[in-house]
Design a protein around this motif. Structure first.
Motif, PDB file in Angstrom:
ATOM      1  N   ARG A  52       0.847  -1.186   0.000  1.00 34.88           N
ATOM      2  CA  ARG A  52       0.000   0.000   0.000  1.00 34.88           C
ATOM      3  C   ARG A  52       0.886   1.240   0.000  1.00 34.88           C
ATOM      4  NH1 ARG A  52      -0.448   2.467   4.935  1.00 34.88           N
ATOM      5  NH2 ARG A  52      -2.369   3.525   4.387  1.00 34.88           N
ATOM      6  N   LEU A  54       2.318   4.278   1.895  1.00 35.38           N
ATOM      7  CA  LEU A  54       2.531   4.839   3.227  1.00 35.38           C
ATOM      8  C   LEU A  54       2.667   6.358   3.072  1.00 35.38           C
ATOM      9  CD1 LEU A  54       3.242   4.477   6.306  1.00 35.38           C
ATOM     10  CD2 LEU A  54       5.635   4.403   5.585  1.00 35.38           C
ATOM     11  N   VAL A  56       3.542   9.991   4.675  1.00 36.49           N
ATOM     12  CA  VAL A  56       4.355  10.573   5.749  1.00 36.49           C
ATOM     13  C   VAL A  56       4.266  12.089   5.646  1.00 36.49           C
ATOM     14  CG1 VAL A  56       6.642  10.691   6.798  1.00 36.49           C
ATOM     15  CG2 VAL A  56       5.917   8.597   5.606  1.00 36.49           C
ATOM     16  N   LEU A 124       7.937   6.386  21.535  1.00 33.54           N
ATOM     17  CA  LEU A 124       8.045   7.527  20.619  1.00 33.54           C
ATOM     18  C   LEU A 124       7.283   7.321  19.314  1.00 33.54           C
ATOM     19  CD1 LEU A 124      11.809   8.415  21.183  1.00 33.54           C
ATOM     20  CD2 LEU A 124       9.805   9.670  22.033  1.00 33.54           C
ATOM     21  N   ILE A 125       6.861   6.095  19.017  1.00 35.21           N
ATOM     22  CA  ILE A 125       5.997   5.858  17.854  1.00 35.21           C
ATOM     23  C   ILE A 125       4.673   5.311  18.379  1.00 35.21           C
ATOM     24  CG2 ILE A 125       7.113   3.626  17.292  1.00 35.21           C
ATOM     25  CD1 ILE A 125       6.441   4.530  14.259  1.00 35.21           C
ATOM     26  N   PRO A 127       0.001   5.852  18.471  1.00 30.69           N
ATOM     27  CA  PRO A 127      -1.199   6.335  17.765  1.00 30.69           C
ATOM     28  C   PRO A 127      -1.369   7.844  17.955  1.00 30.69           C
ATOM     29  CG  PRO A 127      -1.696   4.353  19.028  1.00 30.69           C
ATOM     30  CD  PRO A 127      -0.311   4.788  19.435  1.00 30.69           C
ATOM     31  N   ALA A 162      -5.105   3.752  24.140  1.00 26.67           N
ATOM     32  CA  ALA A 162      -4.059   3.787  25.161  1.00 26.67           C
ATOM     33  C   ALA A 162      -2.707   3.914  24.477  1.00 26.67           C
ATOM     34  CB  ALA A 162      -4.112   2.508  25.989  1.00 26.67           C
ATOM     35  N   GLY A 163      -1.797   4.598  25.132  1.00 25.60           N
ATOM     36  CA  GLY A 163      -0.442   4.743  24.598  1.00 25.60           C
ATOM     37  C   GLY A 163      -0.321   5.781  23.509  1.00 25.60           C
ATOM     38  N   ILE A 209       0.153   8.716  26.408  1.00 23.51           N
ATOM     39  CA  ILE A 209       1.574   8.805  26.769  1.00 23.51           C
ATOM     40  C   ILE A 209       2.183  10.170  26.451  1.00 23.51           C
ATOM     41  CG2 ILE A 209       2.627   7.996  24.605  1.00 23.51           C
ATOM     42  CD1 ILE A 209       4.257   6.042  26.350  1.00 23.51           C
ATOM     43  N   GLY A 254      -6.533   7.406  13.554  1.00 17.16           N
ATOM     44  CA  GLY A 254      -6.027   6.292  12.739  1.00 17.16           C
ATOM     45  C   GLY A 254      -4.580   6.396  12.313  1.00 17.16           C
ATOM     46  N   LEU A 256      -0.313   7.379  12.963  1.00 14.91           N
ATOM     47  CA  LEU A 256       0.710   7.236  13.997  1.00 14.91           C
ATOM     48  C   LEU A 256       1.546   8.510  14.020  1.00 14.91           C
ATOM     49  CD1 LEU A 256       2.140   3.639  13.262  1.00 14.91           C
ATOM     50  CD2 LEU A 256       0.458   4.272  15.006  1.00 14.91           C
ATOM     51  N   PHE A 258       5.531   9.761  15.057  1.00 14.33           N
ATOM     52  CA  PHE A 258       6.871   9.410  15.524  1.00 14.33           C
ATOM     53  C   PHE A 258       7.613  10.688  15.892  1.00 14.33           C
ATOM     54  CE2 PHE A 258      11.481   8.716  14.623  1.00 14.33           C
ATOM     55  CZ  PHE A 258      11.727   7.942  15.750  1.00 14.33           C
ATOM     56  N   ILE A 275       7.012  13.302  12.723  1.00 15.59           N
ATOM     57  CA  ILE A 275       6.230  12.962  11.527  1.00 15.59           C
ATOM     58  C   ILE A 275       4.935  12.258  11.909  1.00 15.59           C
ATOM     59  CG2 ILE A 275       8.193  12.837   9.921  1.00 15.59           C
ATOM     60  CD1 ILE A 275       8.202   9.771  10.293  1.00 15.59           C
ATOM     61  N   LEU A 277       2.441   9.281  10.310  1.00 15.14           N
ATOM     62  CA  LEU A 277       2.383   8.189   9.335  1.00 15.14           C
ATOM     63  C   LEU A 277       0.943   7.729   9.227  1.00 15.14           C
ATOM     64  CD1 LEU A 277       5.116   7.162  11.447  1.00 15.14           C
ATOM     65  CD2 LEU A 277       5.619   6.407   9.134  1.00 15.14           C
ATOM     66  N   TYR A 278       0.457   7.543   8.000  1.00 13.91           N
ATOM     67  CA  TYR A 278      -0.929   7.112   7.829  1.00 13.91           C
ATOM     68  C   TYR A 278      -1.136   6.465   6.478  1.00 13.91           C
ATOM     69  CZ  TYR A 278      -0.971  11.865   5.844  1.00 13.91           C
ATOM     70  OH  TYR A 278      -0.672  12.987   5.145  1.00 13.91           O
TER      71      TYR A 278
ATOM     72  N   LEU B  27       4.044   2.627  31.370  1.00 15.70           N
ATOM     73  CA  LEU B  27       2.802   3.080  30.743  1.00 15.70           C
ATOM     74  C   LEU B  27       2.428   2.190  29.571  1.00 15.70           C
ATOM     75  CD1 LEU B  27       3.393   6.928  30.690  1.00 15.70           C
ATOM     76  CD2 LEU B  27       1.752   5.685  32.104  1.00 15.70           C
ATOM     77  N   SER B  32      -3.190  -1.522  28.968  1.00 15.46           N
ATOM     78  CA  SER B  32      -3.857  -0.896  27.835  1.00 15.46           C
ATOM     79  C   SER B  32      -4.039  -1.880  26.688  1.00 15.46           C
ATOM     80  CB  SER B  32      -3.023   0.278  27.344  1.00 15.46           C
ATOM     81  OG  SER B  32      -1.876  -0.208  26.674  1.00 15.46           O
ATOM     82  N   SER B  33      -4.943  -1.539  25.786  1.00 13.80           N
ATOM     83  CA  SER B  33      -5.167  -2.388  24.624  1.00 13.80           C
ATOM     84  C   SER B  33      -3.957  -2.340  23.696  1.00 13.80           C
ATOM     85  CB  SER B  33      -6.413  -1.939  23.872  1.00 13.80           C
ATOM     86  OG  SER B  33      -6.271  -0.593  23.468  1.00 13.80           O
ATOM     87  N   LEU B  34      -3.270  -1.179  23.652  1.00  9.53           N
ATOM     88  CA  LEU B  34      -2.051  -1.097  22.847  1.00  9.53           C
ATOM     89  C   LEU B  34      -1.028  -2.103  23.353  1.00  9.53           C
ATOM     90  CD1 LEU B  34      -0.351   0.436  20.661  1.00  9.53           C
ATOM     91  CD2 LEU B  34       0.606   1.712  22.570  1.00  9.53           C
ATOM     92  N   LEU B  47       3.549  -2.624  16.500  1.00  6.85           N
ATOM     93  CA  LEU B  47       2.218  -2.127  16.848  1.00  6.85           C
ATOM     94  C   LEU B  47       1.285  -2.194  15.650  1.00  6.85           C
ATOM     95  CD1 LEU B  47       2.440   1.769  17.429  1.00  6.85           C
ATOM     96  CD2 LEU B  47       4.116   0.446  16.165  1.00  6.85           C
ATOM     97  N   PHE B  49      -1.063  -1.445  12.624  1.00 11.89           N
ATOM     98  CA  PHE B  49      -1.118  -0.314  11.688  1.00 11.89           C
ATOM     99  C   PHE B  49      -1.700  -0.822  10.376  1.00 11.89           C
ATOM    100  CE2 PHE B  49       1.267   2.668   8.693  1.00 11.89           C
ATOM    101  CZ  PHE B  49       0.527   3.794   9.013  1.00 11.89           C
ATOM    102  N   HIS B  50      -2.887  -0.341  10.037  1.00 12.61           N
ATOM    103  CA  HIS B  50      -3.541  -0.720   8.788  1.00 12.61           C
ATOM    104  C   HIS B  50      -3.616  -2.249   8.600  1.00 12.61           C
ATOM    105  CE1 HIS B  50      -4.252   3.263   7.209  1.00 12.61           C
ATOM    106  NE2 HIS B  50      -3.047   3.609   7.572  1.00 12.61           N
ATOM    107  N   ILE B 121      11.397  15.942   4.084  1.00 14.47           N
ATOM    108  CA  ILE B 121      10.995  14.661   4.655  1.00 14.47           C
ATOM    109  C   ILE B 121      11.012  13.546   3.603  1.00 14.47           C
ATOM    110  CG2 ILE B 121       8.463  14.745   4.314  1.00 14.47           C
ATOM    111  CD1 ILE B 121      10.275  14.140   7.650  1.00 14.47           C
ATOM    112  N   ILE B 125      12.801   9.523   4.601  1.00 15.95           N
ATOM    113  CA  ILE B 125      12.174   8.206   4.787  1.00 15.95           C
ATOM    114  C   ILE B 125      12.270   7.473   3.461  1.00 15.95           C
ATOM    115  CG2 ILE B 125       9.791   9.147   4.536  1.00 15.95           C
ATOM    116  CD1 ILE B 125       9.119   6.788   6.667  1.00 15.95           C
ATOM    117  N   PHE B 258      14.024   5.724   8.518  1.00 10.46           N
ATOM    118  CA  PHE B 258      13.706   7.141   8.722  1.00 10.46           C
ATOM    119  C   PHE B 258      14.807   7.762   9.567  1.00 10.46           C
ATOM    120  CE2 PHE B 258      11.743  10.562  11.360  1.00 10.46           C
ATOM    121  CZ  PHE B 258      11.647  11.496  10.339  1.00 10.46           C
TER     122      PHE B 258
END
Lengths: 278, 278
Positions: A52, A54, A56, A124-125, A127, A162-163, A209, A254, A256, A258, A275, A277-278, B27, B32-34, B47, B49-50, B121, B125, B258
């Motif tokens: 797919r 990505l 950024v 650091l990465i 949702p 969460a997170g 977080i 939806g 992320l 980072f 950044i 990411l989606y 944390l 958490s669900s994460l 984690l 993602f899509h 950017i 990446i 990245f």
């Protein structure tokens, strides 16, 4: 130490698009298969990843002299290296940790809290949740993310993961404020949007977080002498991002986030490349 | 300016795992669900993602005093801020740009080349290609990535993707070398693995945008007074990453890299948070 930053902020920002498509941009925009498959803009790129595209998006302001709101906050000086004779150039940077788009570590307000160097990649990465208060920030320079804004997001998108990192988009332009500082009233100078302290408990219950803002402080301007949001949030062991940009272009749910911060031991904060990411 | 780094390197590295699973780690490891869906280690996280698991690996050394190979290369001093009375702590950092895991911008060797602040950017990446020379680096402290190593990778994985970063894993441990410096012969001190200059043309023909190494220089140790790889690569408008770690745990093909560098205008290099995504 002498500052070698020579251009004004406005010029720098205009220059960014040009430069981003300059030497390095030309490589990615060349006749390569990557360029054929990729959509490239200075602040955004889409590239193939596991079948797919990505996407950024850069959430980072260019780190220029314009962010040195106080004199001497950011400077560079050339130093000699082992390769100076071979044409090598390098600099010593002197910078206050909390300059430009940057991360606040818990240690910024908690003497025994985690420093930037203590934050693992897993923290650091995360949702990304975006809460849009642009409408009320237009009417009130001191608008806050309030419990009702969180409730409205959850009614639409479900419980905050969460997170995650919860970021406020207020439409604030920190460099524009600095540029127009002289024309602001004393009352206006004190104000900027931020999180309401009443939201902290709710976000902690969600096991969030990090929080982020497009202003230069997670506390609203008028709350700043006491810093109630900094106090509550950072002392609970969580981090924050200040000076984010482009949040209006990121998905409200939806995606992320980072936070790319060099893991400097003992640092209470650090300029970052952030950044979505989606 | 007084250094406030108080711990020895070895202690810091041991401390990393502990701290990474400390306040902030707790944390993400909570109920958490994460956390339920995620696999968390200090250097790696997976984690959702899509609809699949996104794997993220930290390629960054903790930025400690151990990387200040020369005196005064890295120091911090506490400064007062508007919130000092409210318990705020912050520091001024003084650091040579090319310290720890860091990015070399073209300007490091090209006076008119792109600075760190000029790199968009879309150039940070990129597809990640890993060339493993650990076997020959065990036998030769000055082993190089040679044309045959590139050819061997391409025989196995196909043509190197345009726009990618090609990273050498040699098994080098820069902090171990510093710790053992006293016991090395003068000949050994001069040596470290790197790219052979003969590879530069090949990678440019592939439209590669960055190279990376787990040593502190893209030039092999004995090539360093002339810096032929720095000269050819950076002057062509491309970037490099030095001081990477964990490359042995990243996929040799199919991943992304990245390079998280704060976009500091005019900087010739910058400490980074570098990750692999796969």
């Amino acid at each position: 130490m002498v500052s070698i930053f020579k251009k004004e902020a406005a010029v720098m920002i205009d220059r960014r698009d040009m430069l981003a498509l300059g030497t390095l941009g030309a490589l990615a925009l060349g006749t390569s298969s990557l360029a054929d498959a990729a959509s490239v803009t200075p602040d955004q790129v889409s590239l193939p990843f596991h079948g797919r595209q990505l996407h950024v998006l850069d959430l980072t302001h260019r780190l220029t002299r314009a962010f040195a709101f106080t004199p001497g906050r950011l400077s560079m000086e050339a130093v000699e290296g082992s390769g100076t004779k071979a044409g090598m150039a390098l600099n010593r940077i002197s910078i206050v940790e909390h300059t430009g788009t940057h991360l606040d570590a818990p240690r910024h307000f908690a003497p025994d809290g985690a420093s930037v160097g203590d934050i693992a990649i897993s923290q650091l990465i995360v949702p990304l949740v975006i809460i849009d208060i642009r409408k009320k920030a237009k009417a009130d320079r001191d608008a806050r993310v309030e419990p009702e804004d969180v409730a409205a997001w959850e009614r639409k998108h479900g419980r905050i993961p969460a997170g995650s990192c919860v970021a406020m988009v207020s439409g604030w332009d920190p460099l524009g404020v600095v540029a127009n500082y002289g024309s602001l009233s004393p009352d206006e100078r004190r104000k900027s949007p931020g999180f309401d302290a009443a939201v902290m408990d709710i976000l902690m219950k969600r096991n969030v977080i990090g929080i982020g803002v497009d202003t230069m402080s997670i506390d609203a301007g008028e709350a700043m002498p006491a810093f109630p949001v900094h106090q509550a949030w950072l002392r609970s062991g969580r981090w924050a991002l200040e000076g984010l940009t482009n949040l209006d272009r990121a998905p409200v749910a939806g995606g992320l986030l980072f936070a790319g911060v060099a893991p400097l031991e003992n640092a209470t904060g650090m300029p970052a490349r952030v950044i979505a990411l989606y």
